[in-house]
Design a protein around this motif. Structure first.
Motif, PDB file in Angstrom:
ATOM      1  N   ASP A 158       0.845  -1.190   0.000  1.00 31.45           N
ATOM      2  CA  ASP A 158       0.000   0.000   0.000  1.00 31.45           C
ATOM      3  C   ASP A 158       0.882   1.242   0.000  1.00 31.45           C
ATOM      4  N   ASP A 190       0.037   4.276  -0.050  1.00 32.04           N
ATOM      5  CA  ASP A 190      -0.493   5.405   0.723  1.00 32.04           C
ATOM      6  C   ASP A 190      -0.130   5.312   2.194  1.00 32.04           C
ATOM      7  N   PHE A 232       0.544  -0.827  -4.897  1.00 27.47           N
ATOM      8  CA  PHE A 232      -0.568  -1.329  -5.703  1.00 27.47           C
ATOM      9  C   PHE A 232      -1.195  -0.213  -6.530  1.00 27.47           C
ATOM     10  N   GLN A 233      -1.043   1.023  -6.093  1.00 25.48           N
ATOM     11  CA  GLN A 233      -1.615   2.153  -6.811  1.00 25.48           C
ATOM     12  C   GLN A 233      -0.979   2.340  -8.191  1.00 25.48           C
ATOM     13  N   ASP A 276      -0.694  -2.870 -12.372  1.00 29.04           N
ATOM     14  CA  ASP A 276      -1.824  -3.355 -13.157  1.00 29.04           C
ATOM     15  C   ASP A 276      -2.386  -4.553 -12.397  1.00 29.04           C
ATOM     16  N   LEU A 277      -3.304  -4.284 -11.482  1.00 32.20           N
ATOM     17  CA  LEU A 277      -3.808  -5.322 -10.584  1.00 32.20           C
ATOM     18  C   LEU A 277      -4.480  -6.461 -11.341  1.00 32.20           C
ATOM     19  N   THR A 326      -6.963  -7.739  -6.555  1.00 33.65           N
ATOM     20  CA  THR A 326      -7.961  -6.685  -6.458  1.00 33.65           C
ATOM     21  C   THR A 326      -7.441  -5.606  -5.518  1.00 33.65           C
ATOM     22  N   GLU A 327      -8.036  -4.440  -5.607  1.00 30.51           N
ATOM     23  CA  GLU A 327      -7.660  -3.355  -4.702  1.00 30.51           C
ATOM     24  C   GLU A 327      -7.947  -3.757  -3.260  1.00 30.51           C
ATOM     25  N   ALA A 328      -9.065  -4.441  -3.037  1.00 36.35           N
ATOM     26  CA  ALA A 328      -9.421  -4.867  -1.675  1.00 36.35           C
ATOM     27  C   ALA A 328      -8.347  -5.783  -1.093  1.00 36.35           C
ATOM     28  N   GLN A 329      -7.824  -6.720  -1.878  1.00 38.32           N
ATOM     29  CA  GLN A 329      -6.750  -7.595  -1.399  1.00 38.32           C
ATOM     30  C   GLN A 329      -5.523  -6.776  -1.012  1.00 38.32           C
ATOM     31  N   CYS A 330      -5.200  -5.793  -1.823  1.00 34.71           N
ATOM     32  CA  CYS A 330      -3.997  -4.989  -1.594  1.00 34.71           C
ATOM     33  C   CYS A 330      -4.153  -4.047  -0.417  1.00 34.71           C
ATOM     34  N   LEU A 331      -5.371  -3.603  -0.154  1.00 33.66           N
ATOM     35  CA  LEU A 331      -5.614  -2.774   1.023  1.00 33.66           C
ATOM     36  C   LEU A 331      -5.554  -3.605   2.292  1.00 33.66           C
TER      37      LEU A 331
END
Length: 131
Positions: free
Chosen positions: A9, A11, A38-39, A42-43, A49-54
């Motif tokens: 992440d 951020d 992850f931002q 190319d997920l 997914t963004e949720a997995q990476c968060l």
């Protein structure tokens, strides 16, 4: 998928600092594996997914297999410098792996409270409305 990649992440100040530690002190050379927020990734291409990476650190192997959280840390150490590889193996041992998972989840849930943490480091509630 032909390259190994560690996704974090970007951020989160703590995640970014630890990713820098991996780049400077764990990864033997930049050609061994990528370290990427992850931002900027190319997920969909990585199968993430963004949720997995968060939720957790992600490791994508050359075979496309995804490891998360403490298992991602183990894979990073296994891909790291020779002297770090036994630590990666140790993290995969049953019992040790469960303890590492508990520690990982505690740190992830409290990363905004740790030194270097910011409000952006807070874990989002991914359960959805009404959860």
């Amino acid at each position: 998928m032909s390259a190994r990649v560690l996704i974090f992440d970007g951020d989160c100040g703590i995640c970014t600092t630890l990713a820098g530690v991996v780049e400077r002190h764990v990864r033997p050379s930049p050609d061994d594996f990528e370290v990427m927020p992850f931002q900027r990734a190319d997920l969909a291409d990585l199968g993430l997914t963004e949720a997995q990476c968060l939720e957790a650190l992600q490791w994508v192997g050359t075979d496309g297999r995804i490891r998360s959280a403490e298992d991602a840390v183990a894979k990073v150490l296994l891909a790291g410098r020779v002297w770090q590889r036994p630590l990666g193996l140790l993290l995969l041992v049953p019992g040790v792996n469960q303890l590492a998972g508990w520690v990982y989840r505690w740190v992830a849930a409290n990363r905004h409270r740790l030194p270097g943490g910011t409000p952006a480091c807070s874990m989002p509630d991914l359960r959805g409305p009404g959860a």
